[in-house]
Write a protein that holds these residues in place. Sequence first.
Motif, mmCIF file in Angstrom:
data_model
loop_
_atom_site.group_PDB
_atom_site.id
_atom_site.type_symbol
_atom_site.label_atom_id
_atom_site.label_comp_id
_atom_site.label_asym_id
_atom_site.label_seq_id
_atom_site.Cartn_x
_atom_site.Cartn_y
_atom_site.Cartn_z
ATOM 1 N N SER A 13 -19.723 -9.328 -79.860
ATOM 2 C CA SER A 13 -21.110 -9.731 -79.671
ATOM 3 C C SER A 13 -21.690 -8.919 -78.532
ATOM 4 C CB SER A 13 -21.173 -11.226 -79.326
ATOM 5 O OG SER A 13 -22.507 -11.651 -79.197
ATOM 6 N N GLN A 14 -22.891 -8.424 -78.735
ATOM 7 C CA GLN A 14 -23.533 -7.651 -77.672
ATOM 8 C C GLN A 14 -24.594 -8.477 -76.959
ATOM 9 O OE1 GLN A 14 -25.393 -3.130 -77.189
ATOM 10 N NE2 GLN A 14 -25.017 -3.946 -79.212
ATOM 11 N N THR A 15 -25.370 -9.235 -77.729
ATOM 12 C CA THR A 15 -26.468 -9.979 -77.108
ATOM 13 C C THR A 15 -26.309 -11.496 -77.240
ATOM 14 O OG1 THR A 15 -27.796 -9.653 -79.124
ATOM 15 C CG2 THR A 15 -28.143 -8.104 -77.328
ATOM 16 N N THR A 18 -23.569 -13.690 -81.965
ATOM 17 C CA THR A 18 -22.257 -13.865 -82.613
ATOM 18 C C THR A 18 -21.330 -14.667 -81.699
ATOM 19 O OG1 THR A 18 -22.644 -11.631 -83.467
ATOM 20 C CG2 THR A 18 -20.521 -12.636 -83.974
ATOM 21 N N GLU A 64 -24.249 -7.478 -87.451
ATOM 22 C CA GLU A 64 -24.451 -6.312 -88.312
ATOM 23 C C GLU A 64 -25.072 -5.212 -87.465
ATOM 24 O OE1 GLU A 64 -25.305 -5.910 -92.632
ATOM 25 O OE2 GLU A 64 -27.373 -5.793 -91.900
ATOM 26 N N SER A 98 -23.749 -12.289 -87.620
ATOM 27 C CA SER A 98 -25.105 -12.450 -87.123
ATOM 28 C C SER A 98 -25.863 -11.152 -87.399
ATOM 29 C CB SER A 98 -25.102 -12.733 -85.618
ATOM 30 O OG SER A 98 -26.440 -12.766 -85.153
HETATM 31 C C1 LIG Z 1 -27.367 -0.969 -82.766
HETATM 32 C C2 LIG Z 1 -27.875 -2.124 -83.564
HETATM 33 C C3 LIG Z 1 -27.944 -2.006 -84.949
HETATM 34 C C4 LIG Z 1 -28.388 -3.083 -85.716
HETATM 35 N N1 LIG Z 1 -28.399 -2.968 -87.081
HETATM 36 C C5 LIG Z 1 -28.803 -4.016 -87.848
HETATM 37 C C6 LIG Z 1 -28.762 -3.928 -89.271
HETATM 38 O O1 LIG Z 1 -28.382 -2.920 -89.845
HETATM 39 N N2 LIG Z 1 -29.154 -4.997 -90.006
HETATM 40 C C7 LIG Z 1 -29.593 -6.170 -89.406
HETATM 41 O O2 LIG Z 1 -29.922 -7.116 -90.125
HETATM 42 N N3 LIG Z 1 -29.607 -6.280 -88.043
HETATM 43 C C8 LIG Z 1 -29.230 -5.247 -87.269
HETATM 44 N N4 LIG Z 1 -29.220 -5.353 -85.890
HETATM 45 C C9 LIG Z 1 -29.573 -6.644 -85.283
HETATM 46 C C10 LIG Z 1 -28.321 -7.451 -84.919
HETATM 47 O O3 LIG Z 1 -27.451 -7.571 -86.012
HETATM 48 C C11 LIG Z 1 -28.717 -8.837 -84.454
HETATM 49 O O4 LIG Z 1 -29.573 -8.734 -83.346
HETATM 50 C C12 LIG Z 1 -27.530 -9.691 -84.100
HETATM 51 O O5 LIG Z 1 -27.954 -11.028 -83.950
HETATM 52 C C13 LIG Z 1 -26.832 -9.237 -82.832
HETATM 53 O O6 LIG Z 1 -25.721 -10.044 -82.587
HETATM 54 P P1 LIG Z 1 -25.136 -10.228 -81.108
HETATM 55 O O7 LIG Z 1 -26.177 -10.969 -80.312
HETATM 56 O O8 LIG Z 1 -23.890 -11.020 -81.310
HETATM 57 O O9 LIG Z 1 -24.867 -8.858 -80.554
HETATM 58 C C14 LIG Z 1 -28.782 -4.287 -85.100
HETATM 59 C C15 LIG Z 1 -28.703 -4.378 -83.691
HETATM 60 C C16 LIG Z 1 -28.242 -3.325 -82.945
HETATM 61 C C17 LIG Z 1 -28.146 -3.446 -81.440
#
Ligand SMILES: Cc1cc2nc3c(=O)[nH]c(=O)nc-3n(C[C@H](O)[C@H](O)[C@H](O)COP(=O)(O)O)c2cc1C
Length: 156
Positions: A13-15, A18, A64, A98
């Motif tokens: 998870s980055q933000t 997840t 994703e 997520s």
């Molecule tokens: C580099 C990057 C690429 C992403 N690519 C997609 C994508 O292809 N499809 C999508 O639906 N969301 C995409 N997102 C949005 C993330 O999937 C979404 O913000 C997710 O909730 C992040 O989860 P986290 O908070 O656990 O990191 C992307 C986000 C980032 C930072």
Amino acid sequence: MLALKHLLIVYHSQTGHTQAMAEAVLRGARSPEVEGVEVRMLRAGDAGAEDLLWADALILGTPENFGYMSGAVKDFLDRTYYSCEGKVESLPYAVFISAGNDGSGALGSIQRIARGYPLRVVQEPIIARGNTTDAILASCEELGMTMAAGLEMSVF
Ligand SMILES: Cc1cc2nc3c(=O)[nH]c(=O)nc-3n(C[C@H](O)[C@H](O)[C@H](O)COP(=O)(O)O)c2cc1C
């Protein structure tokens, strides 16, 4: 006394989205109604082959990213493949994702690798699109509990 079964949760998870889902999965998996299952949750970068070899079932969580699973989760699968080859055949697994608005690319990429590994899917995937709602978190908790209960009862 029965030996403990082992449930491994690996996520990236980055933000934080997840991560919140992973914590809900963990809560469910550690539900007091389930006994006899030890649960280990690790971020993908901290998980390795010894964790996968320890596991009787795996739950993978990923955002994703660019239409794929996150690089960290892919790296975990890449790093563990040779050490686990032939030793985790048909390991039961499930996925939570997520995504901003899609999730199908992350799911498809995991399913493709799981077929080759091979791992055996035992629960429907959970895909959160946009906000991590209470309903999504409840589904994640249920997933954790179902996986742990399934292990306890040897249904997988
Ligand atoms: C580099 C990057 C690429 C992403 N690519 C997609 C994508 O292809 N499809 C999508 O639906 N969301 C995409 N997102 C949005 C993330 O999937 C979404 O913000 C997710 O909730 C992040 O989860 P986290 O908070 O656990 O990191 C992307 C986000 C980032 C930072």
